[in-house]
Design an enzyme around this catalytic site. Structure first.
Site, short mmCIF file in Angstrom:
data_model
loop_
_atom_site.label_atom_id
_atom_site.label_comp_id
_atom_site.label_asym_id
_atom_site.label_seq_id
_atom_site.Cartn_x
_atom_site.Cartn_y
_atom_site.Cartn_z
N CYS A 324 0.80 -1.22 0.00
CA CYS A 324 0.00 0.00 0.00
C CYS A 324 0.85 1.28 0.00
O CYS A 324 1.80 1.39 0.77
CB CYS A 324 -0.86 -0.03 1.25
N ARG A 420 -12.71 0.07 -5.50
CA ARG A 420 -12.71 0.42 -4.08
C ARG A 420 -12.12 1.80 -3.83
O ARG A 420 -12.02 2.25 -2.73
CB ARG A 420 -12.01 -0.67 -3.25
P1 IMP Z 1 -1.11 -6.97 3.78
O1 IMP Z 1 -1.67 -8.12 4.55
O2 IMP Z 1 -0.19 -6.13 4.61
O3 IMP Z 1 -0.46 -7.40 2.50
O4 IMP Z 1 -2.34 -6.01 3.40
C1 IMP Z 1 -3.49 -6.47 2.74
C2 IMP Z 1 -4.54 -5.38 2.74
O5 IMP Z 1 -4.10 -4.22 2.03
C3 IMP Z 1 -5.85 -5.72 2.05
O6 IMP Z 1 -6.70 -6.53 2.81
C4 IMP Z 1 -6.45 -4.35 1.76
O7 IMP Z 1 -7.12 -3.80 2.86
C5 IMP Z 1 -5.23 -3.51 1.51
N1 IMP Z 1 -4.99 -3.25 0.08
C6 IMP Z 1 -5.18 -4.08 -0.97
N2 IMP Z 1 -4.77 -3.51 -2.12
C7 IMP Z 1 -4.31 -2.30 -1.79
C8 IMP Z 1 -3.74 -1.23 -2.55
O8 IMP Z 1 -3.52 -1.30 -3.76
N3 IMP Z 1 -3.43 -0.11 -1.84
C9 IMP Z 1 -3.63 0.00 -0.52
N4 IMP Z 1 -4.11 -1.00 0.24
C10 IMP Z 1 -4.46 -2.13 -0.40
#
Ligand code: IMP
Length: 508
Positions: A324, A420
């Site tokens: 993100c 989203r």
């Molecule tokens: P991770 O577990 O740290 O990889 O984060 C996953 C979460 O990031 C997802 O469940 C979403 O809430 C969020 N997310 C998914 N795609 C994006 C993006 O492109 N930008 C920002 N947040 C994202």
């Protein structure tokens, strides 16, 4: 309450959750530790049953993100088998998403419901290609190569090994004399037939002779029991699906509800909007039996609006995800631990569970999220790179990798993932996520038991056997925390070694 002193001594060191998060500064999971409690039980005594939403309880607090490189059918099945849940993404057409949900609902342990098929018109070369890609032969042959055609044969290695002409049609070499079983047979009966017939595969057919499932001998040994599996009232695996706040999502809800989806996640990066509130109200009015997880939110004000609109669960996080770049790009968001604590504090008063979403990269992060009020942890990168995540593995510098991308990466947005981010009609797209690669983590069926075992040990150290006990200690100020300075963080990680091997999460 297990966190007691055997001598009745109540001495509270450190600070309460309320005090920890009263600083005017956002904290992440790394910025604090939970102080140890009193141990009078084993890790195996820890039960991790929790609430996903107002009406759905799960045996384990882990779930996978609705992202197109994380959750489709295989991931959702594995998550549900392990006691959590997967949320199917919506970067696809309505029909595609419904099909993914349907396959989870159709799942039965040991039965392959949509095996790869070929027709008598295919050639041995086609079979070779499947073998190379998927690593197996033993393919059922149906009249037209689809599951609606009658089963007419099977081809295995033995049928084609010594055939020099690879353009020979399968109709010529396939075995036609088949041992089959009828639809409705139990797994145990099917296994008995495989054992006595000494065949590698057992096709299951309906009364019209159409293939409904396949059972593989090689899976027999692997067939595990899943005592924690998340199941609905008719014993089918639970599954969630994500939708956007766009009006077209109303059709998705209708179609998803028709195939028995258990929970709908309204997937929005900034959930506090009139669009989301209208969508919650629409679903609540027309599909009152489906639970809604709303979000994402990070403040109490945002949470209050969605709860007032009727949300059954909240997804927390704006910016902490590993892929993100929202906080850098938009300068809007919140540090994740503060977001989880504040929203959970408010939502608990309304009995609405919160899901800590994003920024979780190890067992300690999961434990911390639960300790500060989360009921579930949603993860993307943790599960990306597993066998069950969509996409193929490839090698780079000898390391086995899979793709993992943000839904607001340019790549995913070009496929429709920007629903989203309120930017679907804008010509210039500003990415809020990146696209990258993660290493192979093996199967979720091995990774989750590893995470759960670690979590149980963490609960033992904290002195609590269950999530509700932990939450009640948090609310009463009995769970104690301590801020970590930068040097405390450095001391808490490996230091002073010339070299060392990091423990791998890849469990065989
Ligand atoms: P991770 O577990 O740290 O990889 O984060 C996953 C979460 O990031 C997802 O469940 C979403 O809430 C969020 N997310 C998914 N795609 C994006 C993006 O492109 N930008 C920002 N947040 C994202």
């Amino acid at each position: 309450m297990s966190n007691h002193s055997p001598f009745g001594i109540e001495l509270f060191d450190g600070v309460s959750g309320e005090e920890l998060f009263s600083v005017n500064m956002g904290l992440t999971y790394r910025d604090f530790l939970v102080l140890p409690g009193y141990i009078d039980f084993n890790p195996s005594d820890v039960e991790l049953e929790t609430k996903l939403s107002k009406n759905i309880s799960l045996k384990r607090p882990l779930m996978s993100s609705p992202m197109d490189t994380v959750t489709e059918t295989d991931m959702a099945i594995a998550q549900a088998l392990m006691g959590g849940i997967g949320i199917i993404h919506y970067n696809n057409s309505l029909d595609e998403q419904v099909e993914l949900v349907k396959k989870v609902k159709r799942y039965e342990n040991g039965f392959i419901k949509d095996p790869i098929l070929l027709s008598p018109e295919h050639t041995i070369a086609d079979l070779d290609a499947i073998k190379e890609k998927h690593g197996f032969s033993g393919i059922p042959i149906t009249e037209d190569g689809t599951q609606s055609g009658k089963l007419v044969g099977m081809v295995t290695n033995r049928d084609v090994d010594f055939e020099p002409n690879r353009s020979t049609k399968l109709g010529k070499v396939m075995t036609k004399d088949l041992i089959t079983a009828s639809q409705g047979i139990s797994l145990k009966e099917a296994n008995d037939i495989l054992r006595t017939s000494k065949k590698g595969k057992l096709p299951i057919v309906d009364t019209q002779g159409r293939l409904v499932a396949l059972i593989c001998r090689s899976d027999l040994k692997k067939n595990k029991e899943f005592p924690y599996a998340s199941k609905d009232d008719s014993k089918k695996l639970r599954v969630g699906a994500a939708i956007s706040t766009l009006p077209e999502s109303r059709d998705r809800v209708a179609a998803l509800s028709a195939v028995g989806v258990d929970v709908i996640t309204i997937d929005s990066a900034q959930g506090n909007s009139s669009y989301q509130i209208e969508m919650i109200q629409f679903i609540k009015k027309n599909y009152p039996t489906i639970d809604i997880i709303a979000g994402n939110v990070v403040t109490q004000g945002q949470a209050a609006n969605l709860i007032a609109a009727g949300a059954d669960g909240l997804r927390i996080g704006m910016g902490p995800g590993s892929i993100c770049i929202t906080q850098d790009t938009m300068a809007v968001g919140r540090a994740q631990a503060t977001a989880v604590f504040k929203t959970a504090q408010y939502a608990a008063k309304h009995n609405v569970p919160v899901i800590a979403d994003g920024g979780i990269s190890n067992i300690g992060d999961i434990a911390n999220a639960l300790a500060i009020g989360a009921s579930m942890c949603m993860m993307g990168s943790m599960f990306a790179g597993t066998k069950e995540a969509p996409g193929e593995y490839f090698y780079e510098n000898g390391i086995r990798l899979k793709k993992y991308r943000g839904m607001a990466s340019l790549e995913a947005m070009n496929k429709g993932g920007d629903k989203r981010y309120f930017s679907e009609s804008q010509k210039i797209k500003v990415a809020q996520g990146v696209s990258g690669y993660v290493v192979d983590k093996g199967s979720v069926l091995n990774l989750i038991p590893y995470l759960i075992q670690g979590l149980r040990q963490s609960f033992q150290d904290m002195g609590y056997r269950t999530i509700p006990e932990l939450h009640s200690a948090l609310r009463q100020g009995k769970l104690r925390f301590e801020r970590r300075t930068e040097s405390a963080q450095a001391q808490g990680s490996v230091h002073g070694l010339y070299s060392y091997t990091k423990p791998s999460m890849r469990v065989e």
